[in-house]
Write a protein that holds these residues in place. Structure first.
Motif, PDB file in Angstrom:
ATOM      1  N   ALA A  66       0.961  -1.334  -0.001  1.00 31.80           N
ATOM      2  CA  ALA A  66       0.120   0.017   0.063  1.00 31.80           C
ATOM      3  C   ALA A  66       0.859   1.379   0.085  1.00 31.80           C
ATOM      4  CB  ALA A  66      -1.098   0.105   1.319  1.00 31.80           C
ATOM      5  N   ALA A  67       2.082   1.080   0.685  1.00 35.44           N
ATOM      6  CA  ALA A  67       3.012   2.265   0.787  1.00 35.44           C
ATOM      7  C   ALA A  67       3.696   2.420  -0.703  1.00 35.44           C
ATOM      8  CB  ALA A  67       3.989   2.348   1.900  1.00 35.44           C
ATOM      9  N   GLY A  68       3.812   1.606  -1.587  1.00 37.50           N
ATOM     10  CA  GLY A  68       4.386   1.499  -2.882  1.00 37.50           C
ATOM     11  C   GLY A  68       5.950   1.618  -2.774  1.00 37.50           C
ATOM     12  N   SER A 155       8.158   6.191   4.270  1.00 36.17           N
ATOM     13  CA  SER A 155       7.056   6.621   3.385  1.00 36.17           C
ATOM     14  C   SER A 155       6.068   7.497   4.209  1.00 36.17           C
ATOM     15  CB  SER A 155       6.409   5.327   2.648  1.00 36.17           C
ATOM     16  OG  SER A 155       5.675   4.625   3.650  1.00 36.17           O
ATOM     17  N   GLU A 156       5.008   8.136   3.394  1.00 32.48           N
ATOM     18  CA  GLU A 156       4.101   8.602   4.364  1.00 32.48           C
ATOM     19  C   GLU A 156       3.121   7.980   5.091  1.00 32.48           C
ATOM     20  OE1 GLU A 156       0.114  11.734   3.798  1.00 32.48           O
ATOM     21  OE2 GLU A 156       1.502  11.247   1.993  1.00 32.48           O
ATOM     22  N   ALA A 159       5.365   6.359   8.137  1.00 29.83           N
ATOM     23  CA  ALA A 159       5.457   7.461   9.023  1.00 29.83           C
ATOM     24  C   ALA A 159       4.434   7.949   9.895  1.00 29.83           C
ATOM     25  CB  ALA A 159       6.482   8.663   8.429  1.00 29.83           C
ATOM     26  N   THR A 160       3.182   7.931   9.403  1.00 34.39           N
ATOM     27  CA  THR A 160       2.122   8.435   9.951  1.00 34.39           C
ATOM     28  C   THR A 160       1.169   7.567  10.620  1.00 34.39           C
ATOM     29  OG1 THR A 160       0.907   8.698   7.943  1.00 34.39           O
ATOM     30  CG2 THR A 160       2.086  10.569   8.543  1.00 34.39           C
ATOM     31  N   LYS A 161       1.002   6.306   9.793  1.00 35.18           N
ATOM     32  CA  LYS A 161      -0.033   5.219  10.192  1.00 35.18           C
ATOM     33  C   LYS A 161       0.636   4.103  11.043  1.00 35.18           C
ATOM     34  CE  LYS A 161      -3.372   6.383   7.317  1.00 35.18           C
ATOM     35  NZ  LYS A 161      -3.735   7.574   7.445  1.00 35.18           N
ATOM     36  N   ALA A 162       1.974   3.717  10.881  1.00 27.41           N
ATOM     37  CA  ALA A 162       2.738   2.613  11.792  1.00 27.41           C
ATOM     38  C   ALA A 162       3.267   3.382  12.727  1.00 27.41           C
ATOM     39  CB  ALA A 162       3.348   2.090  10.777  1.00 27.41           C
ATOM     40  N   LEU A 163       3.823   4.753  12.637  1.00 27.33           N
ATOM     41  CA  LEU A 163       4.633   5.015  13.723  1.00 27.33           C
ATOM     42  C   LEU A 163       3.734   6.538  14.362  1.00 27.33           C
ATOM     43  CD1 LEU A 163       7.969   5.142  11.900  1.00 27.33           C
ATOM     44  CD2 LEU A 163       7.227   3.744  13.561  1.00 27.33           C
ATOM     45  N   LYS A 183       2.895   4.073  20.014  1.00 20.67           N
ATOM     46  CA  LYS A 183       3.895   3.596  18.923  1.00 20.67           C
ATOM     47  C   LYS A 183       5.204   4.245  19.002  1.00 20.67           C
ATOM     48  CE  LYS A 183      -0.176   4.038  15.939  1.00 20.67           C
ATOM     49  NZ  LYS A 183      -0.716   4.645  14.815  1.00 20.67           N
ATOM     50  N   THR A 184       6.062   3.585  18.398  1.00 25.02           N
ATOM     51  CA  THR A 184       7.498   4.220  18.179  1.00 25.02           C
ATOM     52  C   THR A 184       7.307   5.610  17.367  1.00 25.02           C
ATOM     53  OG1 THR A 184       8.392   1.952  18.033  1.00 25.02           O
ATOM     54  CG2 THR A 184       9.687   3.950  17.295  1.00 25.02           C
ATOM     55  N   TRP A 185       8.242   6.543  17.950  1.00 29.65           N
ATOM     56  CA  TRP A 185       8.039   8.060  17.134  1.00 29.65           C
ATOM     57  C   TRP A 185       8.728   7.934  15.866  1.00 29.65           C
ATOM     58  CZ3 TRP A 185       5.072  11.546  18.980  1.00 29.65           C
ATOM     59  CH2 TRP A 185       4.954  11.350  20.354  1.00 29.65           C
ATOM     60  N   ALA A 186       7.945   8.545  14.665  1.00 24.18           N
ATOM     61  CA  ALA A 186       8.737   8.901  13.423  1.00 24.18           C
ATOM     62  C   ALA A 186       9.838   9.705  13.487  1.00 24.18           C
ATOM     63  CB  ALA A 186       7.728   9.136  12.572  1.00 24.18           C
ATOM     64  N   LEU A 187      10.944   9.666  12.831  1.00 23.94           N
ATOM     65  CA  LEU A 187      12.090  10.585  12.839  1.00 23.94           C
ATOM     66  C   LEU A 187      11.483  11.831  12.146  1.00 23.94           C
ATOM     67  CD1 LEU A 187      14.897   8.186  13.073  1.00 23.94           C
ATOM     68  CD2 LEU A 187      13.957   9.384  14.839  1.00 23.94           C
TER      69      LEU A 187
END
Length: 187
Positions: A66-68, A155-156, A159-163, A183-187
């Motif tokens: 889905a993230a390509g 990927s967007e 970074a936004t859905k999983a993190l 959740k773990t923080w996105a960088l």
């Protein structure tokens, strides 16, 4: 020969400008500064998408497909990897698919999710044995796993859905208590 500071700076600027502008102009014109040794077909791109989606499947968050991620993986392999690694990646794709065909009577794309996991586990174990004998050359499994996770979590969707993602973070608190569902923080 006497040269003043102004002339030295001018000559150095011309020299540096020529060195910097050639790759920049090539990039602006869509040219690469190195060769692509392996071209991937649409079928291979689909295979990479299914492998990536097996590594990071869709759960309560979208998966790698889905993230390509497959486009990211193939772009990095073609644009950033040296010739030996590009060829090792292409050979690894073909070997994984042919091993799946020999073992289950169908290619990786047609295989069930259980068969795909089994094929990747076998690939991982073979890669681990090969890595010990070939120092320096990354194995196919290591490359595909590393590229899948990097592509997904940068990927967007990743970074936004999983993190956990904050576009404008607050102050840093190193001793902040976290909940078990955090959740773990996105960088």
């Amino acid at each position: 020969m006497n040269i003043n500071r102004r002339d030295a700076i001018q000559r150095l600027s011309i020299l540096m400008g020529g060195m910097i502008s050639a790759p920049a102009m090539a990039g602006l014109n869509g040219q690469k500064s190195h060769a692509t040794f392996v071209q991937f077909s649409a079928a291979q791109e689909s295979l990479v998408a299914e492998i990536a989606d097996t590594i990071i499947p869709t759960t309560d968050t979208p998966g790698a497909k889905a993230a390509g991620v497959e486009k990211f993986i193939l772009r990095v392999v073609q644009d950033c990897y040296p010739e030996a690694s590009q060829k090792a990646f292409a050979e690894g794709l073909a070997k994984l698919d042919s091993d799946c065909q020999a073992r289950f009577g169908k290619g990786f794309i047609e295989a069930s999710s259980t068969q795909r996991k089994e094929a990747l586990t076998t690939c991982m174990l073979e890669s681990d044995a090969t890595r010990k004998s070939k120092k320096g050359q990354p194995t196919f499994f290591f490359m595909i796993k590393e590229l899948t996770t990097t592509g997904y979590f940068t990927s967007e969707i990743g970074a936004t859905k999983a993190l956990e993602y904050l576009p404008i973070p607050g102050k840093f608190d190193g001793c902040m208590p976290l909940s078990p569902s955090q959740k773990t923080w996105a960088l």
